[in-house]
Each structure stands twice: as structure tokens, then as C-alpha cells.
Design a protein around this motif. Sequence first.
Motif, PDB file in Angstrom:
ATOM      1  N   MET A  88      27.006  10.360  27.689  1.00 29.56           N
ATOM      2  CA  MET A  88      27.747   9.273  28.321  1.00 29.56           C
ATOM      3  C   MET A  88      28.054   8.207  27.274  1.00 29.56           C
ATOM      4  O   MET A  88      27.272   7.979  26.354  1.00 29.56           O
ATOM      5  CB  MET A  88      26.944   8.663  29.473  1.00 29.56           C
ATOM      6  N   LYS A  89      29.191   7.556  27.454  1.00 21.75           N
ATOM      7  CA  LYS A  89      29.675   6.598  26.467  1.00 21.75           C
ATOM      8  C   LYS A  89      29.733   5.196  27.060  1.00 21.75           C
ATOM      9  O   LYS A  89      29.849   5.026  28.276  1.00 21.75           O
ATOM     10  CB  LYS A  89      31.060   7.018  25.979  1.00 21.75           C
ATOM     11  N   PRO A  90      29.669   4.177  26.205  1.00 18.49           N
ATOM     12  CA  PRO A  90      29.742   2.792  26.699  1.00 18.49           C
ATOM     13  C   PRO A  90      31.169   2.398  27.045  1.00 18.49           C
ATOM     14  O   PRO A  90      32.124   3.072  26.630  1.00 18.49           O
ATOM     15  CB  PRO A  90      29.230   1.981  25.498  1.00 18.49           C
ATOM     16  N   PRO A  91      31.347   1.330  27.796  1.00 16.55           N
ATOM     17  CA  PRO A  91      32.701   0.827  28.048  1.00 16.55           C
ATOM     18  C   PRO A  91      33.377   0.475  26.717  1.00 16.55           C
ATOM     19  O   PRO A  91      32.708   0.159  25.731  1.00 16.55           O
ATOM     20  CB  PRO A  91      32.454  -0.432  28.893  1.00 16.55           C
ATOM     21  N   ALA A 100      24.791   3.524  18.405  1.00 16.87           N
ATOM     22  CA  ALA A 100      23.398   3.900  18.636  1.00 16.87           C
ATOM     23  C   ALA A 100      23.342   4.822  19.849  1.00 16.87           C
ATOM     24  O   ALA A 100      24.104   4.665  20.812  1.00 16.87           O
ATOM     25  CB  ALA A 100      22.543   2.661  18.867  1.00 16.87           C
ATOM     26  N   LEU A 101      22.417   5.773  19.811  1.00 12.07           N
ATOM     27  CA  LEU A 101      22.257   6.749  20.889  1.00 12.07           C
ATOM     28  C   LEU A 101      20.843   6.673  21.444  1.00 12.07           C
ATOM     29  O   LEU A 101      19.874   6.601  20.684  1.00 12.07           O
ATOM     30  CB  LEU A 101      22.509   8.166  20.367  1.00 12.07           C
ATOM     31  N   ILE A 102      20.724   6.696  22.768  1.00  9.54           N
ATOM     32  CA  ILE A 102      19.420   6.796  23.423  1.00  9.54           C
ATOM     33  C   ILE A 102      19.363   8.122  24.166  1.00  9.54           C
ATOM     34  O   ILE A 102      20.257   8.451  24.946  1.00  9.54           O
ATOM     35  CB  ILE A 102      19.182   5.631  24.398  1.00  9.54           C
ATOM     36  N   VAL A 103      18.307   8.888  23.900  1.00 14.44           N
ATOM     37  CA  VAL A 103      18.095  10.165  24.582  1.00 14.44           C
ATOM     38  C   VAL A 103      17.171   9.934  25.770  1.00 14.44           C
ATOM     39  O   VAL A 103      16.089   9.362  25.620  1.00 14.44           O
ATOM     40  CB  VAL A 103      17.462  11.202  23.631  1.00 14.44           C
ATOM     41  N   TYR A 104      17.627  10.362  26.940  1.00 17.09           N
ATOM     42  CA  TYR A 104      16.762  10.365  28.118  1.00 17.09           C
ATOM     43  C   TYR A 104      16.150  11.751  28.228  1.00 17.09           C
ATOM     44  O   TYR A 104      16.864  12.763  28.276  1.00 17.09           O
ATOM     45  CB  TYR A 104      17.555  10.036  29.387  1.00 17.09           C
ATOM     46  N   ALA A 129      25.131  -1.608  28.278  1.00 18.77           N
ATOM     47  CA  ALA A 129      24.613  -2.460  27.193  1.00 18.77           C
ATOM     48  C   ALA A 129      25.214  -2.097  25.843  1.00 18.77           C
ATOM     49  O   ALA A 129      25.000  -2.816  24.859  1.00 18.77           O
ATOM     50  CB  ALA A 129      23.098  -2.355  27.131  1.00 18.77           C
ATOM     51  N   GLY A 130      25.943  -0.969  25.773  1.00 16.85           N
ATOM     52  CA  GLY A 130      26.606  -0.604  24.528  1.00 16.85           C
ATOM     53  C   GLY A 130      26.089   0.641  23.847  1.00 16.85           C
ATOM     54  O   GLY A 130      26.448   0.928  22.703  1.00 16.85           O
ATOM     55  N   TYR A 131      25.256   1.419  24.545  1.00 13.34           N
ATOM     56  CA  TYR A 131      24.674   2.620  23.948  1.00 13.34           C
ATOM     57  C   TYR A 131      25.406   3.879  24.381  1.00 13.34           C
ATOM     58  O   TYR A 131      25.921   3.963  25.500  1.00 13.34           O
ATOM     59  CB  TYR A 131      23.210   2.776  24.366  1.00 13.34           C
ATOM     60  N   LEU A 132      25.409   4.882  23.505  1.00 14.62           N
ATOM     61  CA  LEU A 132      25.615   6.253  23.936  1.00 14.62           C
ATOM     62  C   LEU A 132      24.310   6.725  24.558  1.00 14.62           C
ATOM     63  O   LEU A 132      23.228   6.350  24.105  1.00 14.62           O
ATOM     64  CB  LEU A 132      25.942   7.157  22.740  1.00 14.62           C
ATOM     65  N   VAL A 133      24.386   7.557  25.597  1.00 16.91           N
ATOM     66  CA  VAL A 133      23.176   8.117  26.213  1.00 16.91           C
ATOM     67  C   VAL A 133      23.380   9.612  26.373  1.00 16.91           C
ATOM     68  O   VAL A 133      24.445  10.069  26.800  1.00 16.91           O
ATOM     69  CB  VAL A 133      22.877   7.476  27.587  1.00 16.91           C
ATOM     70  N   ALA A 134      22.349  10.389  25.986  1.00 23.66           N
ATOM     71  CA  ALA A 134      22.431  11.846  26.076  1.00 23.66           C
ATOM     72  C   ALA A 134      21.145  12.407  26.656  1.00 23.66           C
ATOM     73  O   ALA A 134      20.098  11.747  26.665  1.00 23.66           O
ATOM     74  CB  ALA A 134      22.687  12.454  24.696  1.00 23.66           C
ATOM     75  N   SER A 135      21.218  13.652  27.142  1.00 16.84           N
ATOM     76  CA  SER A 135      20.033  14.340  27.629  1.00 16.84           C
ATOM     77  C   SER A 135      20.210  15.837  27.400  1.00 16.84           C
ATOM     78  O   SER A 135      21.336  16.347  27.426  1.00 16.84           O
ATOM     79  CB  SER A 135      19.801  14.044  29.113  1.00 16.84           C
TER      80      SER A 135
END
Length: 331
Positions: A88-91, A100-104, A129-135
Amino acid sequence: AVPERLTPNVPGTHSYTISPNAEWAFHTFTSFEVPPAFDVVHLPDHKVMRKTVDNAAVAERAKPLSGGPAEFVKVAAGNGLVVDAWLMKPPDFDPAKKYALIVYVYSEPAGQTTADRWPSMFIRALTSAGYLVASFDNQGTPAPRGREWRKIVYGNVGQLSSQQQAAALQSLEKTHPYIDPKRVGVWGWSGGGTETLDLMFRYPDVYSVGVSVASVPDQRLYDTIYQERYLGLPQDSPKAYEQSSAINFASGLRGDLLVMHGSGDDNVHFQGFELLVNKLLSLGKQFDMRVYPGRTHSISEGKGTTQDVYTNILGYFEDHLPPGASNAPAH
């Protein structure tokens, strides 16, 4: 006979509670972009007789929190293995910049994170908040991928999962150049908290910030019906327990780590948290901790508790892994 589809041909996750005479069902549908919707259907024609809950308005309110729909991908995880993932990407996402990327993470045999269903709103809070998020889903998770996929983790819980998680992340970084490999965080709860410890301890060059909530640092301390199912008896498999316990690899910690636990956790007992803290202290490791007096595994009891948990998870990442885009280096 040719299999006949009984459920609607709509991508996502369908679940049913069927009446004793099999003529009616409570039907739930959700996907990554559609919050759970509930209705009563007639069977076998699946005619909707009554909508009981429609959360379409929630989806509209959530849209501005991320930059478009989630991207579902398949990535290499080593030794010819390909695993499922989403990103998922930030607005206001700009593919020409680095983020920056956060892995769930969860990674345990009890659940998967990459199914096509509505994720926690906290995931969207992170993108907002401005992060990429991946899982990613490693082997052993309950994906419909066959016997070997599930059985391979027997006697090898934390070691194999962390290896595949790290390899999958590095594959994603190679195919998505806007991920900044120097700014990667990871967080998870329960089994995901355990995996966060494994990744921070075993792969410190890959993950720089971690938040571990309600983890099982020492596999010998979790309940028998679950742990012995995957690791055997402790007295018969001491090596398996040793290699599968994150606490035994704590010397590898180099990044920023926040550990959180409820002292009244009746699922993952507080004793394990105390052992982890003492281990880190004995190794001279700097870390942060947050304890919730009397709270159970959900760390939800008491006014303000849930807000405090998630505010501190996000705040820890913002302090140690600043969000937002940076200009990609010129080639």
C-alpha cells in the motif's frame, strides 16, 4: 464432475453461517477495498433477502488515507519459492521518489495476512502518515497451497519464517525501486510480535526499526496444544525449541526496538516478556519498553488503552524511521 461455483464470482473473501435446513445463510463479504458487508441470502440461488450491515460509507472515508488501491504481487522468497504479498502506498505517492517502508507481519501457522479482505484501519493510518506498508505470507501460514506448504514448518518455526520474510522483502525492494532499503521497519502482534523479534535479531541489516507487541520470545513458555503441534515435546526436541526462540538470537539486535506487553496477558504470559527484557539488559542492548498493568493479550482494557497502544506504535516509527519521500539518487 466439473466443479460448480456456489458463491458469487466477486473477488474477495466470502463467509457463511448456514441454517440447519441449508436454505438460508448469514453471508459476509469483504475485500481489501470493501469493508465487511453482511446480508441474509437464500440458498442455493444466493438471492439477497435482506442487507443487515452495509459499511460502504467507511470505504469512502478511508480512501484519502492511502494512495490508491493495494497492489497484490507475488515475490521470490528464496530456493525457488514464490509467496503472496501486498503493498500500500501513501497519499500523493510519487514513484520517482524513495519512501520508508513498514512491514506488517504475522507469519505463524494460525493466520495469514495477505488474504483479500479489509485490513485494520491502523494500516491505513500508517500510509496516511507517509509510509509504504507491505505484508508477506511465508510457508506454514494457512494459505490454500497444499500439504507441504503447511507441514514444512514442523520443528522450524521462527528460523524458516524469518528467512523467507527477509528474502521476500528484498525481492520486493528490487522490483519496486521507490522503496528505500535503508528505511525499513516491521511490526506485529502476538505471533507477529515474535516474528518482529526474529527479524530484528536475525536480519539486522534488513530491518532497522521494530515494534513487537505481546510476543513469545521463548517458545518453551507458550501453551502446549499450539507449540507442541509445531515443535514436538520440549524434552524430545530441545534443539528445535532453541533455534525457534527469538530470545536466543537477541545478541543480533542493532536497530531500534520497542517491546510492548500487558502484565495480565493470559495467553502469552508476562514471564516471557520479563525473560526477554533481562536478556537484552544482560547483553547491554538499548531498547524501549511499554508495559500495560493488568491488561490481557488484546491490551484493550481500560480507558485510553487502545489509543495509547497505537499512538505509541506510530509515534515510535515516526521518531526512529521518519516517514515521507526523499529524492531518489540520480543514475
